[in-house]
Design a protein around this motif. Structure first.
Motif, PDB file in Angstrom:
ATOM      1  N   ARG A  48       1.194  -1.291  -0.159  1.00  0.00           N
ATOM      2  CA  ARG A  48       0.166  -0.073  -0.073  1.00  0.00           C
ATOM      3  C   ARG A  48       0.912   1.409  -0.171  1.00  0.00           C
ATOM      4  NH1 ARG A  48      -2.999  -1.181   4.472  1.00  0.00           N
ATOM      5  NH2 ARG A  48      -4.069  -2.623   3.012  1.00  0.00           N
ATOM      6  N   LEU A  49       1.906   1.680   0.992  1.00  0.00           N
ATOM      7  CA  LEU A  49       2.590   1.838   0.899  1.00  0.00           C
ATOM      8  C   LEU A  49       3.812   2.918  -0.375  1.00  0.00           C
ATOM      9  CD1 LEU A  49       4.880   4.477   1.750  1.00  0.00           C
ATOM     10  CD2 LEU A  49       5.952   2.790   2.307  1.00  0.00           C
ATOM     11  N   ASP A  50       3.535   1.474  -1.195  1.00  0.00           N
ATOM     12  CA  ASP A  50       4.732   1.596  -2.322  1.00  0.00           C
ATOM     13  C   ASP A  50       3.700   2.327  -3.863  1.00  0.00           C
ATOM     14  OD1 ASP A  50       7.416   0.681  -1.873  1.00  0.00           O
ATOM     15  OD2 ASP A  50       6.376  -1.316  -2.282  1.00  0.00           O
ATOM     16  N   ALA A  51       2.286   1.556  -3.423  1.00  0.00           N
ATOM     17  CA  ALA A  51       1.237   1.824  -3.984  1.00  0.00           C
ATOM     18  C   ALA A  51       0.778   3.676  -4.024  1.00  0.00           C
ATOM     19  CB  ALA A  51       0.116   1.176  -4.338  1.00  0.00           C
ATOM     20  N   TYR A  52       0.837   4.058  -3.230  1.00  0.00           N
ATOM     21  CA  TYR A  52       0.906   5.937  -2.638  1.00  0.00           C
ATOM     22  C   TYR A  52       1.646   5.965  -2.756  1.00  0.00           C
ATOM     23  CZ  TYR A  52      -3.199   4.129   0.815  1.00  0.00           C
ATOM     24  OH  TYR A  52      -4.447   3.262   1.392  1.00  0.00           O
ATOM     25  N   ALA A  53       2.944   5.650  -2.784  1.00  0.00           N
ATOM     26  CA  ALA A  53       4.507   6.610  -3.572  1.00  0.00           C
ATOM     27  C   ALA A  53       4.505   6.850  -4.729  1.00  0.00           C
ATOM     28  CB  ALA A  53       5.492   6.356  -2.482  1.00  0.00           C
ATOM     29  N   ASP A  54       4.133   5.767  -5.122  1.00  0.00           N
ATOM     30  CA  ASP A  54       3.619   5.659  -6.237  1.00  0.00           C
ATOM     31  C   ASP A  54       2.941   6.694  -7.655  1.00  0.00           C
ATOM     32  OD1 ASP A  54       6.173   3.866  -6.868  1.00  0.00           O
ATOM     33  OD2 ASP A  54       4.960   2.082  -7.093  1.00  0.00           O
ATOM     34  N   PHE A  55       2.043   6.555  -7.136  1.00  0.00           N
ATOM     35  CA  PHE A  55       0.812   6.543  -7.176  1.00  0.00           C
ATOM     36  C   PHE A  55       0.956   9.088  -7.001  1.00  0.00           C
ATOM     37  CE2 PHE A  55      -3.674   9.879  -6.190  1.00  0.00           C
ATOM     38  CZ  PHE A  55      -4.333   9.693  -7.556  1.00  0.00           C
ATOM     39  N   THR A  56       1.569   9.575  -5.403  1.00  0.00           N
ATOM     40  CA  THR A  56       1.679  10.801  -5.524  1.00  0.00           C
ATOM     41  C   THR A  56       2.657  11.302  -6.745  1.00  0.00           C
ATOM     42  OG1 THR A  56       1.605  10.038  -3.375  1.00  0.00           O
ATOM     43  CG2 THR A  56       2.788  11.885  -3.338  1.00  0.00           C
ATOM     44  N   PHE A 155      -5.603  13.759   0.567  1.00  0.00           N
ATOM     45  CA  PHE A 155      -4.355  12.640   0.415  1.00  0.00           C
ATOM     46  C   PHE A 155      -3.703  11.984   0.916  1.00  0.00           C
ATOM     47  CE2 PHE A 155      -1.398  10.177  -2.239  1.00  0.00           C
ATOM     48  CZ  PHE A 155      -1.866   8.819  -2.062  1.00  0.00           C
ATOM     49  N   TYR A 156      -2.533  13.239   1.473  1.00  0.00           N
ATOM     50  CA  TYR A 156      -1.381  12.333   2.503  1.00  0.00           C
ATOM     51  C   TYR A 156      -1.786  12.195   3.781  1.00  0.00           C
ATOM     52  CZ  TYR A 156       1.921  14.133  -0.203  1.00  0.00           C
ATOM     53  OH  TYR A 156       3.571  14.919  -1.433  1.00  0.00           O
ATOM     54  N   ARG A 157      -3.405  13.356   4.619  1.00  0.00           N
ATOM     55  CA  ARG A 157      -3.767  12.492   5.960  1.00  0.00           C
ATOM     56  C   ARG A 157      -4.380  11.289   5.408  1.00  0.00           C
ATOM     57  NH1 ARG A 157      -4.672  18.411   5.537  1.00  0.00           N
ATOM     58  NH2 ARG A 157      -7.203  17.426   4.571  1.00  0.00           N
ATOM     59  N   ALA A 158      -4.365  11.120   4.491  1.00  0.00           N
ATOM     60  CA  ALA A 158      -5.795   9.691   4.020  1.00  0.00           C
ATOM     61  C   ALA A 158      -4.927   8.694   3.662  1.00  0.00           C
ATOM     62  CB  ALA A 158      -6.728  10.208   3.203  1.00  0.00           C
ATOM     63  N   ALA A 159      -4.341   9.061   3.883  1.00  0.00           N
ATOM     64  CA  ALA A 159      -2.721   7.209   3.601  1.00  0.00           C
ATOM     65  C   ALA A 159      -1.922   7.728   4.638  1.00  0.00           C
ATOM     66  CB  ALA A 159      -1.647   8.429   2.340  1.00  0.00           C
ATOM     67  N   ARG A 160      -1.346   8.514   5.504  1.00  0.00           N
ATOM     68  CA  ARG A 160      -0.787   8.322   6.702  1.00  0.00           C
ATOM     69  C   ARG A 160      -1.797   7.581   7.528  1.00  0.00           C
ATOM     70  NH1 ARG A 160       3.468  11.450   8.152  1.00  0.00           N
ATOM     71  NH2 ARG A 160       2.351  12.228  10.258  1.00  0.00           N
ATOM     72  N   GLY A 161      -2.674   7.844   7.848  1.00  0.00           N
ATOM     73  CA  GLY A 161      -3.735   6.909   8.233  1.00  0.00           C
ATOM     74  C   GLY A 161      -4.168   6.084   8.464  1.00  0.00           C
ATOM     75  N   SER A 162      -4.297   5.945   6.673  1.00  0.00           N
ATOM     76  CA  SER A 162      -4.273   3.845   6.184  1.00  0.00           C
ATOM     77  C   SER A 162      -3.265   3.767   6.583  1.00  0.00           C
ATOM     78  CB  SER A 162      -4.559   4.320   4.738  1.00  0.00           C
ATOM     79  OG  SER A 162      -4.637   3.172   3.846  1.00  0.00           O
ATOM     80  N   LEU A 163      -2.333   4.006   6.453  1.00  0.00           N
ATOM     81  CA  LEU A 163      -0.937   2.980   6.645  1.00  0.00           C
ATOM     82  C   LEU A 163      -0.497   3.322   8.456  1.00  0.00           C
ATOM     83  CD1 LEU A 163       1.204   4.524   4.069  1.00  0.00           C
ATOM     84  CD2 LEU A 163       0.143   2.237   4.118  1.00  0.00           C
TER      85      LEU A 163
END
Length: 186
Positions: A48-56, A155-163
């Motif tokens: 998930r971290l890789d997916a979020y970072a690539d998307f970002t 998005f960053y807030r949501a992704a950090r919460g997800s992780l």
């Protein structure tokens, strides 16, 4: 009667061994399942971290390309100007990367993060459309940039919460321009 007296301690010991064995099997099974679940969670969190970072990276690339193309139309713009022809070519390439990374976010992200990613994506898409509309950009460029920045922060807030990433705010929009990190002294 004597046989029963002789066998009773042996039966009790045998029952103790059976109960101990069953208890050990149950405890081991529960511990192994818990460890397997933890390993799975770590594995999916890494993906998930890789997916979020690539998307970002992909969305930010489109954002920067659009800003570069629009910089001549934005007073005080700090983004280096980008030639329209080159910008359109690079936007097309970046859009392919963006589309591929979006699929990973859809597959691995939670509902809140996907909604936030979608909002950021649409805000950056509006900037991209403004860049593609040159030489006649819309009048609300400042608002489009602000919206893209705010949705990025969401998005960053949501992704950090997800992780499960903790820490303070990572919002970029509310940070005053004069509140920059000072240069290091040698």
């Amino acid at each position: 009667m004597r046989l029963l007296e002789t066998m009773m301690p042996q039966v009790a010991a045998l029952i103790g061994v059976v109960v101990g064995t069953v208890g050990t099997i149950i405890a081991t099974t529960v511990a192994e399942r818990a460890r397997w679940r933890r390993n799975q969670m770590v594995r999916w969190d890494e993906r998930r971290l890789d997916a979020y970072a690539d998307f970002t990276r992909a969305v930010k690339e489109i954002h920067l390309l659009a800003l570069g193309m629009l910089s001549a139309h934005r007073p005080g713009a700090r983004t280096p100007a980008l030639d329209g022809e080159e910008g359109l070519t690079r936007l097309a390439e970046a859009d392919v990367r963006h589309t591929l990374t979006w699929e990973a976010v859809l597959l691995l992200g939670d509902e809140v993060t996907i909604r936030a990613a979608s909002a950021w994506r649409h805000a950056v898409r509006a900037l991209e459309q403004a860049a593609r509309s040159l030489p006649d950009p819309p009048n609300d460029l400042t608002e489009l940039v602000r919206r893209a920045d705010e949705t990025r922060d969401g998005f960053y807030r949501a992704a950090r919460g997800s992780l499960g990433v903790r820490g303070g705010s990572v919002d970029q929009v509310r940070r005053p321009a004069n509140n920059r990190v000072p240069a290091m002294r040698l």
